[in-house]
Design a protein around this motif. Structure first.
Motif, short mmCIF file in Angstrom:
data_model
loop_
_atom_site.label_atom_id
_atom_site.label_comp_id
_atom_site.label_asym_id
_atom_site.label_seq_id
_atom_site.Cartn_x
_atom_site.Cartn_y
_atom_site.Cartn_z
N VAL A 268 0.84 -1.20 0.00
CA VAL A 268 0.00 0.00 0.00
C VAL A 268 0.88 1.25 0.00
CG1 VAL A 268 -1.64 1.35 1.37
CG2 VAL A 268 -2.03 -1.09 1.00
N THR A 269 1.95 1.24 0.78
CA THR A 269 2.86 2.38 0.80
C THR A 269 3.53 2.55 -0.56
OG1 THR A 269 3.23 1.99 3.15
CG2 THR A 269 4.76 3.46 2.04
N ALA A 270 3.90 1.43 -1.19
CA ALA A 270 4.48 1.51 -2.54
C ALA A 270 3.48 2.11 -3.52
CB ALA A 270 4.90 0.12 -3.02
N ALA A 271 2.22 1.74 -3.41
CA ALA A 271 1.19 2.30 -4.30
C ALA A 271 1.05 3.81 -4.08
CB ALA A 271 -0.14 1.60 -4.07
N ILE A 272 1.10 4.24 -2.84
CA ILE A 272 1.02 5.67 -2.54
C ILE A 272 2.21 6.41 -3.15
CG2 ILE A 272 1.12 7.38 -0.67
CD1 ILE A 272 -0.54 5.31 1.00
N LEU A 273 3.40 5.83 -3.05
CA LEU A 273 4.58 6.45 -3.64
C LEU A 273 4.47 6.51 -5.17
CD1 LEU A 273 7.49 5.06 -1.43
CD2 LEU A 273 6.43 7.32 -1.38
N ILE A 274 3.91 5.47 -5.77
CA ILE A 274 3.72 5.48 -7.23
C ILE A 274 2.75 6.59 -7.62
CG2 ILE A 274 2.77 4.17 -9.17
CD1 ILE A 274 5.57 3.30 -8.38
N CYS A 275 1.70 6.77 -6.83
CA CYS A 275 0.77 7.88 -7.09
C CYS A 275 1.51 9.22 -6.99
CB CYS A 275 -0.39 7.85 -6.10
SG CYS A 275 -1.52 6.47 -6.35
N ALA A 276 2.40 9.33 -6.01
CA ALA A 276 3.19 10.56 -5.86
C ALA A 276 4.11 10.76 -7.06
CB ALA A 276 3.99 10.52 -4.56
N VAL A 277 4.62 9.67 -7.63
CA VAL A 277 5.45 9.77 -8.84
C VAL A 277 4.64 10.37 -9.98
CG1 VAL A 277 6.57 8.40 -10.66
CG2 VAL A 277 7.11 7.96 -8.27
N VAL A 278 3.43 9.85 -10.19
CA VAL A 278 2.59 10.35 -11.29
C VAL A 278 2.26 11.82 -11.08
CG1 VAL A 278 0.35 10.09 -12.43
CG2 VAL A 278 1.66 8.06 -11.80
N VAL A 279 1.89 12.19 -9.87
CA VAL A 279 1.58 13.58 -9.59
C VAL A 279 2.81 14.46 -9.81
CG1 VAL A 279 0.97 15.20 -7.73
CG2 VAL A 279 -0.32 13.09 -8.02
N SER A 280 3.97 13.98 -9.35
CA SER A 280 5.20 14.75 -9.52
C SER A 280 5.58 14.94 -10.98
CB SER A 280 6.35 14.05 -8.79
OG SER A 280 6.09 14.00 -7.42
N ILE A 281 5.29 13.96 -11.81
CA ILE A 281 5.57 14.09 -13.25
C ILE A 281 4.80 15.27 -13.82
CG2 ILE A 281 5.17 13.00 -15.50
CD1 ILE A 281 5.91 10.32 -14.16
N PHE A 282 3.55 15.39 -13.46
CA PHE A 282 2.74 16.49 -13.98
C PHE A 282 3.14 17.83 -13.35
CE2 PHE A 282 0.16 12.97 -15.39
CZ PHE A 282 -0.27 13.41 -16.62
N ILE A 283 3.39 17.82 -12.05
CA ILE A 283 3.76 19.06 -11.37
C ILE A 283 5.09 19.60 -11.89
CG2 ILE A 283 4.53 20.00 -9.14
CD1 ILE A 283 2.36 18.37 -7.82
N SER A 284 6.01 18.68 -12.19
CA SER A 284 7.36 19.12 -12.59
C SER A 284 7.35 19.94 -13.87
CB SER A 284 8.29 17.92 -12.74
OG SER A 284 7.92 17.15 -13.85
N ASP A 285 6.36 19.74 -14.71
CA ASP A 285 6.33 20.48 -15.97
C ASP A 285 5.65 21.84 -15.83
OD1 ASP A 285 7.11 20.56 -18.65
OD2 ASP A 285 5.08 20.09 -19.30
N LEU B 111 11.24 8.76 -5.15
CA LEU B 111 9.93 8.16 -4.91
C LEU B 111 9.82 6.80 -5.59
CD1 LEU B 111 7.62 11.28 -5.34
CD2 LEU B 111 8.06 10.03 -3.22
N PHE B 112 10.30 6.72 -6.82
CA PHE B 112 10.22 5.47 -7.57
C PHE B 112 11.11 4.39 -6.94
CE2 PHE B 112 11.05 2.58 -11.12
CZ PHE B 112 9.76 2.32 -11.52
N ILE B 113 12.30 4.78 -6.54
CA ILE B 113 13.20 3.82 -5.88
C ILE B 113 12.59 3.34 -4.57
CG2 ILE B 113 15.44 3.61 -4.71
CD1 ILE B 113 16.54 5.48 -6.95
N GLY B 114 12.00 4.25 -3.81
CA GLY B 114 11.34 3.86 -2.57
C GLY B 114 10.18 2.91 -2.82
N ALA B 115 9.40 3.19 -3.85
CA ALA B 115 8.27 2.32 -4.18
C ALA B 115 8.76 0.93 -4.57
CB ALA B 115 7.45 2.93 -5.31
N MET B 116 9.83 0.88 -5.35
CA MET B 116 10.35 -0.42 -5.77
C MET B 116 10.93 -1.19 -4.58
SD MET B 116 9.52 -0.75 -8.83
CE MET B 116 10.39 -2.23 -9.23
#
Length: 136
Positions: A84-101, A114-119
């Motif tokens: 579940v924590t990995a899934a939350i971090l993956i969601c944060a990755v997706v959000v960060s991808i959009f925010i970064s632009d 975030l991705f390394i932590g999720a993995m």
């Protein structure tokens, strides 16, 4: 007034976020498996007559069968927490991808962390599942 992002930029971000979204699907399938295993273990404990219907006290650890089942439930619960924590971090990755632009110029280090932590959490969940399957 800030110009609206162009369609090509949005399309590229969606392409970048597709792989993490597929990972979320895989994590959801793994969580389903873990919840089924936990349910089966609770049923085994009830069959031993040590856990009343519904959420009751933990099984008495002095009996070897119930102690093994209680340990199994602990491993499964930790695997669920990790996934579940990995899934939350993956969601944060997706959000960060959009925010970064659009908001912050460079979040690539955060996205990588975030991705390394999720993995790492996903691997821990798999290791716990492997331990559970090996001891069953």
């Amino acid at each position: 007034m800030q110009a609206l992002p162009d369609t090509l930029s949005i399309a590229q971000e969606i392409q970048l976020s597709v792989a993490p979204v597929f990972m979320l699907t895989a994590i959801a399938a793994l969580l389903t498996l873990l919840f089924n295993r936990m349910s089966q273990t609770h049923d085994q404990i009830r069959a031993l007559g040590e856990l009343p219907e519904g959420e009751g006290p933990a099984p008495r650890p002095e009996k070897s069968a119930s102690a093994a089942l209680a340990a199994r439930i602990r491993r499964i619960r930790w695997a669920i927490r990790c996934n579940v924590t990995a899934a939350i971090l993956i969601c944060a990755v997706v959000v960060s991808i959009f925010i970064s632009d659009y908001l912050v110029p460079d979040l690539s280090n955060l996205i990588a962390a975030l991705f390394i932590g999720a993995m790492a959490l996903l691997a821990a969940g798999f290791i716990l599942l492997l331990r559970d399957v090996s001891k069953s």
